[in-house]
Design an enzyme around this catalytic site. Structure first.
Site, PDB file in Angstrom:
ATOM      1  NE  ARG A 109     -58.481  63.093  87.747  1.00  0.00           N
ATOM      2  CZ  ARG A 109     -58.205  62.839  89.018  1.00  0.00           C
ATOM      3  NH1 ARG A 109     -56.966  62.702  89.412  1.00  0.00           N
ATOM      4  NH2 ARG A 109     -59.167  62.703  89.887  1.00  0.00           N
ATOM      5  CB  THR A 113     -53.918  68.835  81.410  1.00  0.00           C
ATOM      6  OG1 THR A 113     -55.043  68.023  81.037  1.00  0.00           O
ATOM      7  CG2 THR A 113     -53.022  69.032  80.207  1.00  0.00           C
ATOM      8  CG  ASP A 205     -62.401  54.363  91.485  1.00  0.00           C
ATOM      9  OD1 ASP A 205     -61.537  54.978  90.854  1.00  0.00           O
ATOM     10  OD2 ASP A 205     -63.540  54.103  91.011  1.00  0.00           O
ATOM     11  CG  ASP A 208     -62.113  50.670  90.451  1.00  0.00           C
ATOM     12  OD1 ASP A 208     -62.456  50.407  89.283  1.00  0.00           O
ATOM     13  OD2 ASP A 208     -61.020  51.158  90.755  1.00  0.00           O
TER      14      ASP A 208
END
Ligand code: URA
Length: 214
Positions: A109, A113, A205, A208
């Site tokens: 990502r 933006t 996450d 993770d």
């Protein structure tokens, strides 16, 4: 209990899936247990997503006589993992369809933006003769799924389905606004996204938790 299907969304509400998902959501669940549970759920989800695979008749001989019987052409199926968390789903899916091919798409990502930027793309050849099942545990904003689907579509596969574990309305809507015909399989549609685009209540996450990186 059968899966809930609604407007190209299938919520896999099988008790075993829901039980394992609850264990995965629990913050006290270790990475090793999380991986095992993800593997098991993926196998169960694979049953649902492969439910309508085309079959063909072949001639075989039982110990007693000849017969015509049905097989699926596993070679025509491609699992595509969105790196890195998607890899946690692959083994469970491959346990059900061992002959499937596997592709990988790496996306990160952009911090400014928030757009999905591709850093890796490797898919099997002849995609125009194959059905694609795209996998990523979390459908949050939908940016990664949309970017991955757009890239896969460039290669003209026969079909694309998307499998995730946890989704939210925003992500589902985003994918279907761009690609209304993509069937989404999920074990849960959660309440909302937080300010950092994490799903609430979610499971944290996924990458993770799979790889123990936090
Ligand atoms: N990706 C994750 O791993 N978790 C979320 O909640 C959202 C996106």
């Amino acid at each position: 209990m059968s899966p809930i299907a609604d407007k190209n969304v299938c919520v896999v509400n099988h008790p075993m899936v829901q039980h394992k998902l609850t264990l995965m959501r629990d913050k006290h669940t270790s990475s090793s247990s999380f991986r095992v549970l993800l593997n098991e759920i993926s196998t169960l989800m694979a049953y649902e997503v492969t439910r309508d695979l085309a079959m063909q008749d072949i001639e075989i001989e039982t110990p007693l006589e000849k017969m015509t019987s049905k097989v699926i052409d596993g070679k025509k199926l491609v699992f595509v993992s969105i790196l890195r968390a998607g890899n946690g789903i692959l083994d469970g899916m491959l346990a059900v369809v061992p002959n499937a091919r596997v592709g990988h798409i790496g996306l990160y990502r952009d911090p400014k933006t928030l757009a999905a930027v591709e850093y890796y793309f490797k898919l099997p050849e002849n995609l125009n003769q194959r059905d694609v099942i795209l996998v990523d545990p979390m459908l949050a904003t939908g940016h990664s799924a949309i970017a991955a689907i757009a890239r896969i579509k460039e290669l003209g596969p026969r079909s694309i389905k998307f499998v995730c574990l946890v989704s939210c309305q925003q992500g589902i809507q985003a994918v279907h606004e761009r690609f209304p015909d993509i069937m989404i399989y999920t074990a849960a549609i959660d309440r909302q996204l937080d300010a950092k685009a994490y799903i609430l209540p979610g499971l944290g996450d996924a990458g993770d938790r799979i790889f123990g990186t936090k």
